[in-house]
Scaffold this motif. Sequence first.
Motif, PDB file in Angstrom:
ATOM      1  N   ARG A 106      69.220   8.555  38.953  1.00  0.00           N
ATOM      2  CA  ARG A 106      70.377   8.410  39.824  1.00  0.00           C
ATOM      3  C   ARG A 106      71.587   9.152  39.524  1.00  0.00           C
ATOM      4  O   ARG A 106      72.158   9.803  40.475  1.00  0.00           O
ATOM      5  CB  ARG A 106      70.863   6.844  39.893  1.00  0.00           C
ATOM      6  N   ILE A 107      71.730   9.226  38.145  1.00  0.00           N
ATOM      7  CA  ILE A 107      72.757  10.264  37.578  1.00  0.00           C
ATOM      8  C   ILE A 107      72.649  11.645  38.006  1.00  0.00           C
ATOM      9  O   ILE A 107      73.548  12.316  38.455  1.00  0.00           O
ATOM     10  CB  ILE A 107      73.236   9.830  36.307  1.00  0.00           C
ATOM     11  N   ALA A 108      71.355  12.148  37.577  1.00  0.00           N
ATOM     12  CA  ALA A 108      71.257  13.449  37.926  1.00  0.00           C
ATOM     13  C   ALA A 108      71.143  13.783  39.220  1.00  0.00           C
ATOM     14  O   ALA A 108      71.400  14.968  39.674  1.00  0.00           O
ATOM     15  CB  ALA A 108      69.762  13.808  37.339  1.00  0.00           C
ATOM     16  N   ALA A 109      70.879  12.900  39.973  1.00  0.00           N
ATOM     17  CA  ALA A 109      70.860  13.001  41.388  1.00  0.00           C
ATOM     18  C   ALA A 109      72.244  13.761  42.168  1.00  0.00           C
ATOM     19  O   ALA A 109      72.345  14.165  43.428  1.00  0.00           O
ATOM     20  CB  ALA A 109      70.117  11.999  42.407  1.00  0.00           C
ATOM     21  N   ARG A 110      73.145  13.082  41.425  1.00  0.00           N
ATOM     22  CA  ARG A 110      74.643  13.537  41.826  1.00  0.00           C
ATOM     23  C   ARG A 110      75.107  14.784  41.059  1.00  0.00           C
ATOM     24  O   ARG A 110      76.446  14.632  40.840  1.00  0.00           O
ATOM     25  CB  ARG A 110      75.487  12.155  41.900  1.00  0.00           C
ATOM     26  N   ASP A 111      74.346  15.458  40.323  1.00  0.00           N
ATOM     27  CA  ASP A 111      74.765  16.511  39.571  1.00  0.00           C
ATOM     28  C   ASP A 111      75.753  16.143  38.613  1.00  0.00           C
ATOM     29  O   ASP A 111      76.658  16.786  38.038  1.00  0.00           O
ATOM     30  CB  ASP A 111      75.550  17.562  40.466  1.00  0.00           C
TER      31      ASP A 111
END
Length: 245
Positions: free
Chosen positions: A203-208
């Motif tokens: 989830r965190i990586a998906a929002r850069d």
Amino acid sequence: MATHERPSTMVNRDGEAAALDDPVGESLRGHHAHLARRLGRAAAYLPGVATFSAATADPGPQEWADLARLLGRGEFADMFSCAAPPPSDWEPIFVLEGRQMIWRSGSRPDHPHGESVTGVVELGADSVPEMLDLVARAQPGPFWPRTHELGTYLGIRDKGTLVAMAGERLRPPGWTEISAVCTAPEARGRGHAARLVNALIARIAARDERPFIHVAEANTGAIALYERLGFETRKHVTFRGFRTP
């Protein structure tokens, strides 16, 4: 809690992680500004959200006085990210050695993405009573009735009972802290913590943004788990708490 960096050969990429040197202050000034209370240059989270307080890198007497007034007489001051010692009339409550770990960008968790999120559910305000019950049994660290407002919290249930959870806490620019990783004693050893952390990483990586974690130095099992999931130590820290005069 205050953090004091000790000499270390650990990863310290200041160019990309400078915000992590003051994660509480950076969060209160930015993503969590709506959850902050302030007086002068002193800041803290709202009651019921978190006990973390922040001061500037070199606070003077007025700033300490403002923070004491902001928190109230005889209240707990969790000086997570302040490297300066408070005045002598602030009562020391605890000292805890720990480390700050950051996720290596591009790392691959030890479970495939699809497997990592199986059975994971999002927890909302209606889940707070069972979240607090789990925290009381698993004791992952501070968690209060409004802590879930800091970010997304995920859980795993067994026959309807919440047996594991983890969520997002501090949010300095470009980063999200994974916290409250815990499993009920009767449900340990089933890989729940890894599945939850993996789901949060995705989830965190998906929002850069990049995940980071704070962990007690004595919690060697958690440190080993986080290393398997792609985290590496950025620096050692000392957490401290005080009672205001």
